[in-house]
Design a protein around this motif. Structure first.
Motif, mmCIF file in Angstrom:
data_model
loop_
_atom_site.group_PDB
_atom_site.id
_atom_site.type_symbol
_atom_site.label_atom_id
_atom_site.label_comp_id
_atom_site.label_asym_id
_atom_site.label_seq_id
_atom_site.Cartn_x
_atom_site.Cartn_y
_atom_site.Cartn_z
ATOM 1 N N SER A 91 -0.233 -8.180 7.414
ATOM 2 C CA SER A 91 -0.252 -6.789 7.847
ATOM 3 C C SER A 91 -1.124 -5.939 6.930
ATOM 4 N N THR A 97 0.145 -4.603 13.245
ATOM 5 C CA THR A 97 1.524 -5.065 13.333
ATOM 6 C C THR A 97 1.559 -6.589 13.414
ATOM 7 N N SER A 99 4.149 -10.079 13.582
ATOM 8 C CA SER A 99 5.516 -10.459 13.934
ATOM 9 C C SER A 99 5.701 -11.963 13.924
ATOM 10 N N VAL A 110 11.768 -12.020 19.132
ATOM 11 C CA VAL A 110 11.108 -11.498 17.933
ATOM 12 C C VAL A 110 12.120 -11.494 16.783
ATOM 13 N N VAL A 113 9.339 -8.315 11.921
ATOM 14 C CA VAL A 113 8.162 -7.485 12.201
ATOM 15 C C VAL A 113 7.734 -6.756 10.934
ATOM 16 N N GLU A 115 5.197 -3.634 10.458
ATOM 17 C CA GLU A 115 4.422 -2.692 11.258
ATOM 18 C C GLU A 115 3.090 -2.362 10.595
ATOM 19 N N VAL A 124 6.481 -3.339 18.127
ATOM 20 C CA VAL A 124 7.258 -4.548 18.380
ATOM 21 C C VAL A 124 8.582 -4.386 17.665
#
Length: 238
Positions: A91, A97, A99, A110, A113, A115, A124
């Protein structure tokens, strides 16, 4: 900086498999591409500390001490714990984002995550359940999990005419890229994570606005596949 003797000792364990649970000194030497004298010293040390058995037929096998350590792993380290540093680094590198998803039947769940830092980013949510027939993650599972029945994935949707070719291209590349599959103007890149049995039940992905993802596609794909490979090794995949 790695210590060579430690690296070589763990490389001995990687020589063994379900089909090769006992090996001779010569076989291990060939697999490691090291002199027999070096391998002999490694094996003697591992025998002395109880992680390798020297059998009566002069072959070697792993001991139950290794199994004891293996049994501790599920209780001390879950996939999310292992994946977080990789997801965070991805990230930060991409600004998008990132995941981690788990294959669950004909859907994906999911699990984690990280972001992106931009206000305009893919949203997400942990716990989100997504169908597999659209998006890069679904394509990765279809390409790398042979137990998944693709006809079931498209039981309610028409199967694309060129799906077989797309799957072969994904396998060759080692990752999947989708543009506008789930949301117009959005794009995603996904790579498989393999477990100790060589099965792909997890996948990591980077998602964001199409223009930003495609502008750095090769760089993101390179970092993503490297992260997926490291995570696969954490999961016990050679």
């Amino acid at each position: 900086m790695s210590i060579r003797s430690v690296v070589r000792a763990f490389a001995v364990f990687d020589c063994f498999s379900e089909d090769s649970n006992s090996l001779t000194l010569h076989q291990i030497s060939q697999k490691l591409e090291l002199p027999k004298s070096t391998v002999f010293r490694l094996l003697n040390t591992l025998v002395e500390i109880g992680y390798i058995h020297h059998l009566d037929d002069q072959s070697y096998c792993m001991s139950l001490k290794v199994l004891r350590l293996g049994n501790l792993v599920p209780s001390t380290l879950g996939i999310r714990d292992v994946a977080r540093p990789e997801l965070r680094a991805l990230s930060e590198f991409s600004g998008e984002t990132v995941s981690l998803s788990l294959l669950d039947g004909n859907e994906r769940l999911v699990l984690e995550v990280m972001e992106g830092r931009s206000r305009l980013r893919s949203i997400v949510r942990v716990g989100e359940v997504v169908k597999l027939h659209k998006g890069a993650v679904g394509s990765v599972f279809m390409a790398f999990q042979p137990k998944l029945k693709i006809e079931d994935v498209f039981s309610e949707e028409p199967m694309p005419d060129n799906l077989d070719r797309e799957i072969e291209e994904i396998r060759a590349a080692g990752y999947a890229c989708s543009v506008g599959d789930r949301l117009e103007g959005a794009a995603g890149i996904a790579a498989p994570v393999f477990d100790m049995n060589g099965e792909c039940n997890y996948c990591i992905s980077v998602a964001g606005p199409e223009v930003r993802i495609l502008d750095k596609k090769d760089e993101i794909a390179g970092q993503l596949t490297a992260s997926a490979q490291r995570l696969s090794r954490h999961m016990g995949n050679p």
